[in-house]
Design a protein around this motif. Structure first.
Motif, PDB file in Angstrom:
ATOM      1  N   ARG A   1      13.504  -3.669 -32.582  1.00  0.00           N
ATOM      2  CA  ARG A   1      12.905  -2.589 -33.590  1.00  0.00           C
ATOM      3  C   ARG A   1      12.269  -1.781 -32.370  1.00  0.00           C
ATOM      4  O   ARG A   1      11.382  -2.168 -31.845  1.00  0.00           O
ATOM      5  N   ASP A   2      12.654  -0.773 -32.465  1.00  0.00           N
ATOM      6  CA  ASP A   2      12.382   0.719 -31.209  1.00  0.00           C
ATOM      7  C   ASP A   2      11.928  -0.104 -29.814  1.00  0.00           C
ATOM      8  O   ASP A   2      10.927   0.337 -29.151  1.00  0.00           O
TER       9      ASP A   2
ATOM     10  N   ARG B   1      11.524  -0.159 -26.454  1.00  0.00           N
ATOM     11  CA  ARG B   1      12.003   0.578 -24.787  1.00  0.00           C
ATOM     12  C   ARG B   1      11.540  -0.405 -23.709  1.00  0.00           C
ATOM     13  O   ARG B   1      10.266  -0.547 -23.955  1.00  0.00           O
TER      14      ARG B   1
ATOM     15  N   GLU C   1      16.315   2.814 -24.586  1.00  0.00           N
ATOM     16  CA  GLU C   1      15.346   3.917 -25.323  1.00  0.00           C
ATOM     17  C   GLU C   1      15.931   3.186 -26.237  1.00  0.00           C
ATOM     18  O   GLU C   1      16.232   3.744 -26.907  1.00  0.00           O
ATOM     19  N   LYS C   2      14.751   3.348 -27.356  1.00  0.00           N
ATOM     20  CA  LYS C   2      14.374   3.383 -28.622  1.00  0.00           C
ATOM     21  C   LYS C   2      15.582   2.550 -29.745  1.00  0.00           C
ATOM     22  O   LYS C   2      16.529   3.565 -30.198  1.00  0.00           O
TER      23      LYS C   2
ATOM     24  N   THR D   1      17.034   0.201 -31.771  1.00  0.00           N
ATOM     25  CA  THR D   1      16.848  -0.765 -33.294  1.00  0.00           C
ATOM     26  C   THR D   1      18.008  -1.260 -33.737  1.00  0.00           C
ATOM     27  O   THR D   1      19.257  -0.479 -33.507  1.00  0.00           O
TER      28      THR D   1
ATOM     29  N   THR E   1      18.377  -5.379 -22.254  1.00  0.00           N
ATOM     30  CA  THR E   1      18.209  -5.864 -23.111  1.00  0.00           C
ATOM     31  C   THR E   1      18.715  -7.625 -23.684  1.00  0.00           C
ATOM     32  O   THR E   1      17.524  -8.018 -24.805  1.00  0.00           O
TER      33      THR E   1
ATOM     34  N   GLU F   1       7.880  -1.120 -25.300  1.00  0.00           N
ATOM     35  CA  GLU F   1       7.616  -0.706 -26.175  1.00  0.00           C
ATOM     36  C   GLU F   1       8.429  -1.693 -27.693  1.00  0.00           C
ATOM     37  O   GLU F   1       9.311  -2.088 -27.098  1.00  0.00           O
ATOM     38  N   GLY F   2       7.933  -1.381 -28.876  1.00  0.00           N
ATOM     39  CA  GLY F   2       8.162  -2.357 -29.701  1.00  0.00           C
ATOM     40  C   GLY F   2       8.082  -3.478 -30.063  1.00  0.00           C
ATOM     41  O   GLY F   2       7.220  -4.394 -29.138  1.00  0.00           O
ATOM     42  N   GLN F   3       9.630  -4.495 -30.974  1.00  0.00           N
ATOM     43  CA  GLN F   3       8.976  -5.798 -31.445  1.00  0.00           C
ATOM     44  C   GLN F   3      10.060  -5.653 -31.744  1.00  0.00           C
ATOM     45  O   GLN F   3      11.212  -5.856 -31.556  1.00  0.00           O
TER      46      GLN F   3
ATOM     47  N   SER G   1       5.589  -8.516 -29.757  1.00  0.00           N
ATOM     48  CA  SER G   1       5.269  -7.265 -30.041  1.00  0.00           C
ATOM     49  C   SER G   1       4.312  -6.417 -30.119  1.00  0.00           C
ATOM     50  O   SER G   1       3.195  -7.438 -28.633  1.00  0.00           O
TER      51      SER G   1
ATOM     52  N   GLU H   1      21.122   3.884 -24.125  1.00  0.00           N
ATOM     53  CA  GLU H   1      20.969   3.901 -26.077  1.00  0.00           C
ATOM     54  C   GLU H   1      22.108   3.499 -26.733  1.00  0.00           C
ATOM     55  O   GLU H   1      23.188   3.328 -26.170  1.00  0.00           O
TER      56      GLU H   1
END
Length: 361
Positions: free
Chosen positions: A7-8, A10, A22-23, A25, A47, A59-61, A71, A219
């Motif tokens: 989730r989101d 980064r 980047e962001k 999901t 990733t 950032e993110g979960q 998280s 992305e």
């Protein structure tokens, strides 16, 4: 088996102007064979390493079966050894002083599995991967393909519900790559594990994955089945990245009034697409047909070169000064330097707007 949710996510390094991821999901269902595909530097390995716990997102979960294992906002971080995941790297990372059996049982010993059960598991996995006869050899006494099987065996011995593979076939020759692709497919079918596979090799992804996530510059560009990715690319980047021979792209700007552009506009008209809204059109080489005679809807071209590939032929063409390619299944009767005509079915075109986003086709 386990599902994975990002989730989101980064990931940035220091003061770098562009984030490595980047962001992002992404939902990876249970028992999926997902391939993270893209060129070097696109963020696919980063990733994978974040899923494995070897990198921490900015950032993110990240969730496994709905439970947070990472998280950033909540300060949650489950260490790699407690995630229940199996990881195989591009380099085999075998202990050089240990035999095959000792390498494969290493993780089982750390988990304090009793010797009788340990021996049974090791024997089973060695037999499944066809390396039982090498059980007493050291890694230096084995070929690259054999070492790769040992690395897989060591990981599979722990029976992970999630398998993470970071370009494990890139160091193998062509024949061994084919063998290992078949092996990985079989393992996935038998175990039903959730697999995340990183590669820059599009055909590796197309032949192995049930779902492909195409990435570029950190992305996600498109998520879909191999057929979706190939037949309906979401944007021009995906269209140009996927394909054994690059897709033919024709720019349709106001200044391009050449024969190829005008022919391409006629294909758009046949599909009732307003050429004024189109930035470029892609046609895959295998959709191009060549003919010795002029037919309705054809465009004149000249053969530059003919390359046999075994079972098919690549025909390099020149349409005025523009390069074009066709792939045909029968040996052409024409030779380099001869004039021919090209046609394509209008519904085989891929249409993109000025920003590269798919419009139709």
């Amino acid at each position: 088996m386990s599902s994975i949710t990002l989730r989101d996510i980064r990931k940035s390094y220091g003061k770098a102007t562009r984030a490595a991821v980047e962001k992002l999901t992404l939902e990876i269902p249970k028992s999926e064979f997902l391939c993270l595909l893209g060129p070097s530097g696109c963020g696919k390995t980063t990733t994978l390493r974040m899923i494995a716990g070897l990198e921490f997102p900015t950032e993110g979960q990240i969730l496994v079966d709905g439970k947070k294992i990472v998280s950033v906002d909540d300060g949650i971080y489950v260490p790699p050894e407690k995630r229940g995941m199996g990881l195989v790297f591009q380099n085999y990372a075998l202990w050089p002083h240990m035999t095959v059996v000792e390498n494969v049982e290493f993780g089982l010993k750390l988990h304090k599995v009793a010797k009788p059960e340990r021996d049974q598991i090791v024997n089973d996995v060695l037999q499944k991967l066809g390396i039982e006869r090498y059980r007493d050899r050291l890694p230096a006494q084995m070929s690259g393909g054999q070492q790769q099987r040992v690395a897989l065996a060591r990981m599979l011995a722990l029976k992970p519900e999630i398998i993470l593979l970071d370009e494990p076939l890139s160091n193998l020759d062509a024949k061994l790559r084919l063998e290992m692709r078949a092996e990985l497919k079989r393992i996935h079918q038998e175990m039903g594990s959730t697999v995340v596979f990183v590669t820059h090799d599009q055909w590796e992804a197309m032949t192995l994955a049930t779902t492909i996530a195409v990435m570029s510059e950190g992305e996600l560009q498109q998520l879909g089945t191999p057929d979706d990715i190939y037949e309906r690319p979401a944007n021009r980047f995906v269209a140009e990245f996927i394909g054994n021979l690059p897709i033919n792209i024709t720019e349709l700007n106001d200044t391009n009034k050449g024969a190829l552009a005008n022919w391409t506009r006629s294909l758009l008209a046949a599909q009732k697409i307003d050429a004024a809204k189109v930035g470029s059109v892609g046609i895959r080489p295998e959709s191009v047909r060549i003919s010795a005679q002029a037919v309705e809807g054809a465009c004149a071209a000249k053969i530059v070169d003919i390359v046999p590939t075994g079972g098919s032929w690549i025909v390099e063409l020149a349409v005025q000064d523009e390069q074009y390619f066709a792939i045909i299944s029968d040996a052409p009767a024409q030779k380099a330097g001869e004039e021919i005509w090209i046609t394509v079915e209008a519904n085989h075109i891929h249409v993109f707007d000025g920003g590269g986003k798919r419009i139709s086709g």
